[in-house]
Scaffold this motif. Structure first.
Motif, PDB file in Angstrom:
ATOM      1  N   LEU A  87       0.984  -1.270   0.067  1.00 36.08           N
ATOM      2  CA  LEU A  87       0.366   0.181  -0.273  1.00 36.08           C
ATOM      3  C   LEU A  87       0.442   0.741  -0.036  1.00 36.08           C
ATOM      4  O   LEU A  87       0.644   2.450  -1.047  1.00 36.08           O
ATOM      5  CB  LEU A  87      -0.667  -0.369   1.377  1.00 36.08           C
ATOM      6  CG  LEU A  87      -1.638   1.405   1.235  1.00 36.08           C
ATOM      7  CD1 LEU A  87      -3.256   1.485  -0.147  1.00 36.08           C
ATOM      8  CD2 LEU A  87      -2.751   0.991   2.252  1.00 36.08           C
ATOM      9  N   SER A  88       1.784   1.332   1.161  1.00 37.96           N
ATOM     10  CA  SER A  88       2.790   2.375   0.491  1.00 37.96           C
ATOM     11  C   SER A  88       3.654   2.616  -0.347  1.00 37.96           C
ATOM     12  O   SER A  88       3.569   3.788  -0.673  1.00 37.96           O
ATOM     13  CB  SER A  88       3.486   2.239   2.176  1.00 37.96           C
ATOM     14  OG  SER A  88       4.607   1.319   1.843  1.00 37.96           O
ATOM     15  N   VAL A  89       4.122   1.567  -1.328  1.00 38.71           N
ATOM     16  CA  VAL A  89       4.569   1.767  -2.559  1.00 38.71           C
ATOM     17  C   VAL A  89       3.908   2.428  -3.308  1.00 38.71           C
ATOM     18  O   VAL A  89       3.685   3.033  -4.325  1.00 38.71           O
ATOM     19  CB  VAL A  89       5.666   0.724  -2.870  1.00 38.71           C
ATOM     20  CG1 VAL A  89       5.896   0.800  -4.056  1.00 38.71           C
ATOM     21  CG2 VAL A  89       6.335   0.676  -1.715  1.00 38.71           C
ATOM     22  N   LEU A  90       1.982   1.560  -3.476  1.00 37.24           N
ATOM     23  CA  LEU A  90       1.149   2.491  -4.868  1.00 37.24           C
ATOM     24  C   LEU A  90       0.886   3.743  -4.241  1.00 37.24           C
ATOM     25  O   LEU A  90       1.115   4.026  -5.150  1.00 37.24           O
ATOM     26  CB  LEU A  90       0.050   1.284  -3.967  1.00 37.24           C
ATOM     27  CG  LEU A  90       0.116  -0.014  -4.292  1.00 37.24           C
ATOM     28  CD1 LEU A  90      -1.270  -1.167  -4.068  1.00 37.24           C
ATOM     29  CD2 LEU A  90      -0.058   0.145  -5.920  1.00 37.24           C
ATOM     30  N   GLU A  91       0.836   3.988  -2.961  1.00 36.42           N
ATOM     31  CA  GLU A  91       0.694   5.245  -2.976  1.00 36.42           C
ATOM     32  C   GLU A  91       1.630   6.236  -3.071  1.00 36.42           C
ATOM     33  O   GLU A  91       1.462   7.537  -3.494  1.00 36.42           O
ATOM     34  CB  GLU A  91      -0.253   5.297  -0.876  1.00 36.42           C
ATOM     35  CG  GLU A  91      -1.444   4.663  -0.537  1.00 36.42           C
ATOM     36  CD  GLU A  91      -1.700   5.483   0.768  1.00 36.42           C
ATOM     37  OE1 GLU A  91      -0.673   5.198   1.361  1.00 36.42           O
ATOM     38  OE2 GLU A  91      -2.134   5.002   1.150  1.00 36.42           O
ATOM     39  N   GLN A  92       2.981   5.878  -2.968  1.00 36.19           N
ATOM     40  CA  GLN A  92       3.940   7.276  -3.237  1.00 36.19           C
ATOM     41  C   GLN A  92       3.907   6.843  -4.783  1.00 36.19           C
ATOM     42  O   GLN A  92       4.582   8.308  -5.373  1.00 36.19           O
ATOM     43  CB  GLN A  92       5.304   6.279  -3.236  1.00 36.19           C
ATOM     44  CG  GLN A  92       6.568   6.765  -3.102  1.00 36.19           C
ATOM     45  CD  GLN A  92       8.004   5.916  -2.798  1.00 36.19           C
ATOM     46  OE1 GLN A  92       7.819   4.921  -2.216  1.00 36.19           O
ATOM     47  NE2 GLN A  92       8.979   6.347  -2.792  1.00 36.19           N
TER      48      GLN A  92
ATOM     49  N   ALA B  71      -7.047  -6.853   0.041  1.00 34.04           N
ATOM     50  CA  ALA B  71      -7.238  -7.055   1.643  1.00 34.04           C
ATOM     51  C   ALA B  71      -6.057  -7.088   2.194  1.00 34.04           C
ATOM     52  O   ALA B  71      -5.897  -6.110   3.075  1.00 34.04           O
ATOM     53  CB  ALA B  71      -7.615  -7.790   2.403  1.00 34.04           C
ATOM     54  N   ARG B  72      -5.120  -7.598   1.727  1.00 38.34           N
ATOM     55  CA  ARG B  72      -3.756  -7.526   1.779  1.00 38.34           C
ATOM     56  C   ARG B  72      -2.452  -6.447   2.095  1.00 38.34           C
ATOM     57  O   ARG B  72      -1.429  -6.439   2.454  1.00 38.34           O
ATOM     58  CB  ARG B  72      -2.609  -9.121   2.206  1.00 38.34           C
ATOM     59  CG  ARG B  72      -3.640  -9.772   2.432  1.00 38.34           C
ATOM     60  CD  ARG B  72      -2.515 -11.071   3.054  1.00 38.34           C
ATOM     61  NE  ARG B  72      -1.461 -11.154   2.942  1.00 38.34           N
ATOM     62  CZ  ARG B  72      -1.011 -11.116   4.395  1.00 38.34           C
ATOM     63  NH1 ARG B  72      -1.368 -11.176   5.056  1.00 38.34           N
ATOM     64  NH2 ARG B  72       0.233 -11.393   4.154  1.00 38.34           N
ATOM     65  N   PHE B  73      -2.783  -5.311   1.114  1.00 39.07           N
ATOM     66  CA  PHE B  73      -1.671  -4.876   0.512  1.00 39.07           C
ATOM     67  C   PHE B  73      -0.719  -3.569   1.855  1.00 39.07           C
ATOM     68  O   PHE B  73      -0.255  -3.082   1.803  1.00 39.07           O
ATOM     69  CB  PHE B  73      -2.800  -3.495   0.022  1.00 39.07           C
ATOM     70  CG  PHE B  73      -2.768  -4.079  -1.708  1.00 39.07           C
ATOM     71  CD1 PHE B  73      -2.533  -5.196  -2.293  1.00 39.07           C
ATOM     72  CD2 PHE B  73      -3.421  -3.060  -2.209  1.00 39.07           C
ATOM     73  CE1 PHE B  73      -3.255  -5.401  -3.407  1.00 39.07           C
ATOM     74  CE2 PHE B  73      -3.997  -3.014  -3.383  1.00 39.07           C
ATOM     75  CZ  PHE B  73      -3.332  -4.641  -4.104  1.00 39.07           C
ATOM     76  N   ALA B  74      -2.341  -3.360   2.788  1.00 41.36           N
ATOM     77  CA  ALA B  74      -1.487  -2.701   4.355  1.00 41.36           C
ATOM     78  C   ALA B  74      -0.730  -3.239   5.438  1.00 41.36           C
ATOM     79  O   ALA B  74      -0.265  -2.768   5.514  1.00 41.36           O
ATOM     80  CB  ALA B  74      -2.459  -1.953   5.091  1.00 41.36           C
ATOM     81  N   GLU B  75      -0.584  -4.267   5.164  1.00 45.84           N
ATOM     82  CA  GLU B  75      -0.381  -5.533   5.935  1.00 45.84           C
ATOM     83  C   GLU B  75       1.067  -6.502   4.599  1.00 45.84           C
ATOM     84  O   GLU B  75       2.241  -6.922   5.498  1.00 45.84           O
ATOM     85  CB  GLU B  75      -0.631  -6.208   6.589  1.00 45.84           C
ATOM     86  CG  GLU B  75      -1.904  -7.215   6.016  1.00 45.84           C
ATOM     87  CD  GLU B  75      -2.951  -8.256   6.373  1.00 45.84           C
ATOM     88  OE1 GLU B  75      -2.819  -8.826   6.865  1.00 45.84           O
ATOM     89  OE2 GLU B  75      -3.746  -7.437   7.026  1.00 45.84           O
TER      90      GLU B  75
END
Length: 64
Positions: free
Chosen positions: A17-22, A42-46
């Motif tokens: 998730l952090s890389v997608l947002e970046q 559902a697992r992107f954030a973890e």
């Protein structure tokens, strides 16, 4: 780390998730493969990322 074939530096404590947002991706409009395995949304954030990971990000495109 490689993302879509491009060598990148893996930030500390990076997750999918952090890389997608970046990179400016909407997590609801992409599919992500990590080292040949699909990562469920559902697992992107973890889902952690490491320097030796190979990531493929596929953007969904609508149209007709």
């Amino acid at each position: 780390m490689k993302i879509n074939g491009e060598a990148c530096t893996c930030p500390p404590n990076a997750t999918v998730l952090s890389v997608l947002e970046q990179r400016g991706h909407d997590p609801q409009r992409v599919a992500v493969e990590k080292n040949g395995q699909i990562v469920p949304r559902a697992r992107f954030a973890e889902e952690p990322l490491h320097e030796d990971d190979v990531i493929e990000i596929v953007q969904f495109v609508g149209g007709g």
